[in-house]
Design a protein around this motif. Structure first.
Motif, short mmCIF file in Angstrom:
data_model
loop_
_atom_site.label_atom_id
_atom_site.label_comp_id
_atom_site.label_asym_id
_atom_site.label_seq_id
_atom_site.Cartn_x
_atom_site.Cartn_y
_atom_site.Cartn_z
N ALA A 79 0.82 -1.20 0.00
CA ALA A 79 0.00 0.00 0.00
C ALA A 79 0.86 1.26 0.00
O ALA A 79 0.56 2.23 -0.71
CB ALA A 79 -0.93 -0.01 1.21
N HIS A 80 1.94 1.28 0.80
CA HIS A 80 2.75 2.50 0.86
C HIS A 80 3.48 2.74 -0.46
O HIS A 80 3.67 3.89 -0.87
CB HIS A 80 3.74 2.42 2.03
CG HIS A 80 4.80 1.38 1.89
ND1 HIS A 80 4.56 0.04 2.11
CD2 HIS A 80 6.11 1.47 1.55
CE1 HIS A 80 5.67 -0.64 1.93
NE2 HIS A 80 6.63 0.19 1.58
N ARG A 81 3.85 1.67 -1.15
CA ARG A 81 4.52 1.84 -2.44
C ARG A 81 3.54 2.35 -3.50
O ARG A 81 3.89 3.19 -4.34
CB ARG A 81 5.14 0.52 -2.88
CG ARG A 81 6.07 0.65 -4.07
CD ARG A 81 6.78 -0.66 -4.37
NE ARG A 81 7.80 -0.48 -5.38
CZ ARG A 81 9.04 -0.11 -5.13
NH1 ARG A 81 9.42 0.11 -3.88
NH2 ARG A 81 9.92 0.04 -6.10
N TYR A 82 2.31 1.85 -3.44
CA TYR A 82 1.30 2.30 -4.40
C TYR A 82 0.97 3.77 -4.17
O TYR A 82 0.78 4.54 -5.12
CB TYR A 82 0.05 1.43 -4.25
CG TYR A 82 -1.03 1.71 -5.27
CD1 TYR A 82 -0.72 1.88 -6.62
CD2 TYR A 82 -2.36 1.80 -4.90
CE1 TYR A 82 -1.70 2.13 -7.55
CE2 TYR A 82 -3.35 2.04 -5.83
CZ TYR A 82 -3.02 2.21 -7.15
OH TYR A 82 -3.99 2.45 -8.08
N ALA A 83 0.90 4.20 -2.89
CA ALA A 83 0.63 5.60 -2.59
C ALA A 83 1.74 6.50 -3.13
O ALA A 83 1.49 7.59 -3.65
CB ALA A 83 0.49 5.79 -1.07
N TRP A 84 2.98 6.02 -3.03
CA TRP A 84 4.11 6.81 -3.57
C TRP A 84 4.00 6.92 -5.09
O TRP A 84 4.22 7.99 -5.67
CB TRP A 84 5.43 6.16 -3.17
CG TRP A 84 6.63 6.87 -3.72
CD1 TRP A 84 7.17 6.74 -4.97
CD2 TRP A 84 7.44 7.84 -3.05
NE1 TRP A 84 8.25 7.55 -5.12
CE2 TRP A 84 8.45 8.25 -3.96
CE3 TRP A 84 7.42 8.40 -1.78
CZ2 TRP A 84 9.42 9.18 -3.63
CZ3 TRP A 84 8.39 9.33 -1.44
CH2 TRP A 84 9.38 9.72 -2.36
N ILE A 85 3.67 5.82 -5.77
CA ILE A 85 3.56 5.83 -7.23
C ILE A 85 2.46 6.78 -7.68
O ILE A 85 2.62 7.54 -8.64
CB ILE A 85 3.30 4.40 -7.75
CG1 ILE A 85 4.53 3.51 -7.51
CG2 ILE A 85 2.95 4.42 -9.23
CD1 ILE A 85 4.31 2.06 -7.86
N LEU A 86 1.32 6.77 -6.97
CA LEU A 86 0.22 7.66 -7.34
C LEU A 86 0.60 9.12 -7.15
O LEU A 86 0.17 9.99 -7.92
CB LEU A 86 -1.01 7.33 -6.50
CG LEU A 86 -1.71 6.00 -6.76
CD1 LEU A 86 -2.88 5.82 -5.81
CD2 LEU A 86 -2.18 5.90 -8.20
N SER A 87 1.41 9.41 -6.14
CA SER A 87 1.73 10.80 -5.81
C SER A 87 2.96 11.31 -6.55
O SER A 87 3.00 12.46 -6.98
CB SER A 87 1.96 10.94 -4.29
OG SER A 87 0.82 10.51 -3.58
N ARG A 88 3.98 10.43 -6.72
CA ARG A 88 5.27 10.92 -7.23
C ARG A 88 5.88 10.04 -8.30
O ARG A 88 7.04 10.24 -8.67
CB ARG A 88 6.25 11.07 -6.05
CG ARG A 88 5.69 11.97 -4.96
CD ARG A 88 6.63 12.16 -3.81
NE ARG A 88 6.00 12.98 -2.78
CZ ARG A 88 6.58 13.31 -1.63
NH1 ARG A 88 7.81 12.89 -1.37
NH2 ARG A 88 5.94 14.06 -0.75
N GLY A 89 5.16 9.07 -8.78
CA GLY A 89 5.69 8.21 -9.83
C GLY A 89 6.54 7.08 -9.26
O GLY A 89 6.59 6.86 -8.05
N GLN A 90 7.23 6.38 -10.15
CA GLN A 90 8.06 5.25 -9.73
C GLN A 90 9.23 5.75 -8.87
O GLN A 90 9.88 6.73 -9.21
CB GLN A 90 8.60 4.51 -10.94
CG GLN A 90 7.55 3.72 -11.71
CD GLN A 90 7.03 2.53 -10.94
OE1 GLN A 90 7.64 2.08 -9.97
NE2 GLN A 90 5.90 2.00 -11.37
N PRO A 91 9.50 5.08 -7.73
CA PRO A 91 10.63 5.50 -6.89
C PRO A 91 11.96 5.29 -7.60
O PRO A 91 12.12 4.36 -8.39
CB PRO A 91 10.50 4.62 -5.65
CG PRO A 91 9.70 3.44 -6.09
CD PRO A 91 8.78 3.93 -7.16
N SER A 92 12.92 6.15 -7.30
CA SER A 92 14.22 6.09 -7.95
C SER A 92 15.10 4.98 -7.39
O SER A 92 16.06 4.56 -8.04
CB SER A 92 14.94 7.43 -7.80
OG SER A 92 15.06 7.78 -6.42
N LEU A 93 14.79 4.50 -6.19
CA LEU A 93 15.56 3.43 -5.55
C LEU A 93 14.60 2.32 -5.13
O LEU A 93 13.40 2.54 -4.98
CB LEU A 93 16.33 3.98 -4.34
CG LEU A 93 17.46 4.96 -4.70
CD1 LEU A 93 18.02 5.62 -3.45
CD2 LEU A 93 18.58 4.26 -5.47
#
Length: 229
Positions: free
Chosen positions: A125-139
């Motif tokens: 869930a926390h990874r999906y929230a990051w993707i929705l807000s800021r795109g794919q994480p850099s790391l």
């Protein structure tokens, strides 16, 4: 001048024979004999009838993939935020981070939020929230700052910070950095808590005759131990 066998081969091909086997049967010759005669009189190979294409069966797995909704599907996104409480606890000493956004849905075996909807692939869930807000994480790893900065969280699968999906509380880090932070936190926690995670306070600390620090909460777990104050 053509021979009798050559005429038989020509008649078979003219009659519509599509394979050498059919030519040989119609001419009364062997399969190889019919081919050799046709080669000698420069007759092309009969046009074979193309085999009927078999209809490819649709597997259950294939149907499931087609039915899966995209992570950008409005239904999936709307369903995700329904399980988020944005009025969670604050990080003590760090009001600028804002409150935790607590995931109210199901969790995985490690205590992290787990999300899936309308056949979409299950993801953190926390990874999906990051993707929705800021795109794919850099790391590859998203570290919870609310957990790293907290001095009272015991950690483990019961850690409430693992259910936090606030992008402001997450930081992309490498796997090595995440492991190093975990080790540093465990060393720090041993200073402020006992080995079972109980916080050291004046009310919970006892000392034995040798001056060693003991945890009252741990001792109370054993019924046969009498605590003298």
């Amino acid at each position: 001048m053509t021979t009798k066998n050559e005429e038989a081969v020509l008649r078979a091909i003219s009659a519509g024979a599509r394979t050498w086997r059919e030519v040989a049967a119609a001419a009364g010759l062997s399969h190889e004999g019919a081919r050799q005669i046709a080669k000698r009189i420069n007759v092309e190979k009969p046009a074979a009838v193309p085999a009927a294409k078999k209809k490819k069966k649709s597997s259950a797995r294939g149907r499931t993939r087609r039915m899966r909704a995209s992570i950008w599907d409005d239904r999936v996104i709307e369903r995700f935020w329904l399980y988020v409480d944005r009025e969670g606890p604050q990080v003590p000493g760090f009001p600028e981070l804002g409150p935790c956004w607590v995931w109210l849905g199901p969790t995985d075996g490690a205590g992290y939020g787990s999300h899936t909807a309308f056949g979409s692939r299950r993801r953190s869930a926390h990874r999906y929230a990051w993707i929705l807000s800021r795109g794919q994480p850099s790391l590859p790893v998203l570290d919870h700052l609310c957990h790293s900065l907290s001095r009272t969280c015991p950690g483990g699968t019961s850690c409430r910070h693992r259910r936090c999906v606030n992008p402001d509380h997450l930081e992309p880090v490498s796997s090595r950095e995440n492991t190093a932070r975990s080790g540093a936190r465990r060393r720090r926690d041993r200073v402020v808590t006992c080995k079972r995670g109980h916080i050291w306070t004046e009310d919970t600390i006892l000392y034995d005759v040798h001056g060693h620090r003991l945890c009252r909460a741990c001792l109370e777990r054993w019924e046969d131990v009498e605590i003298s104050t």
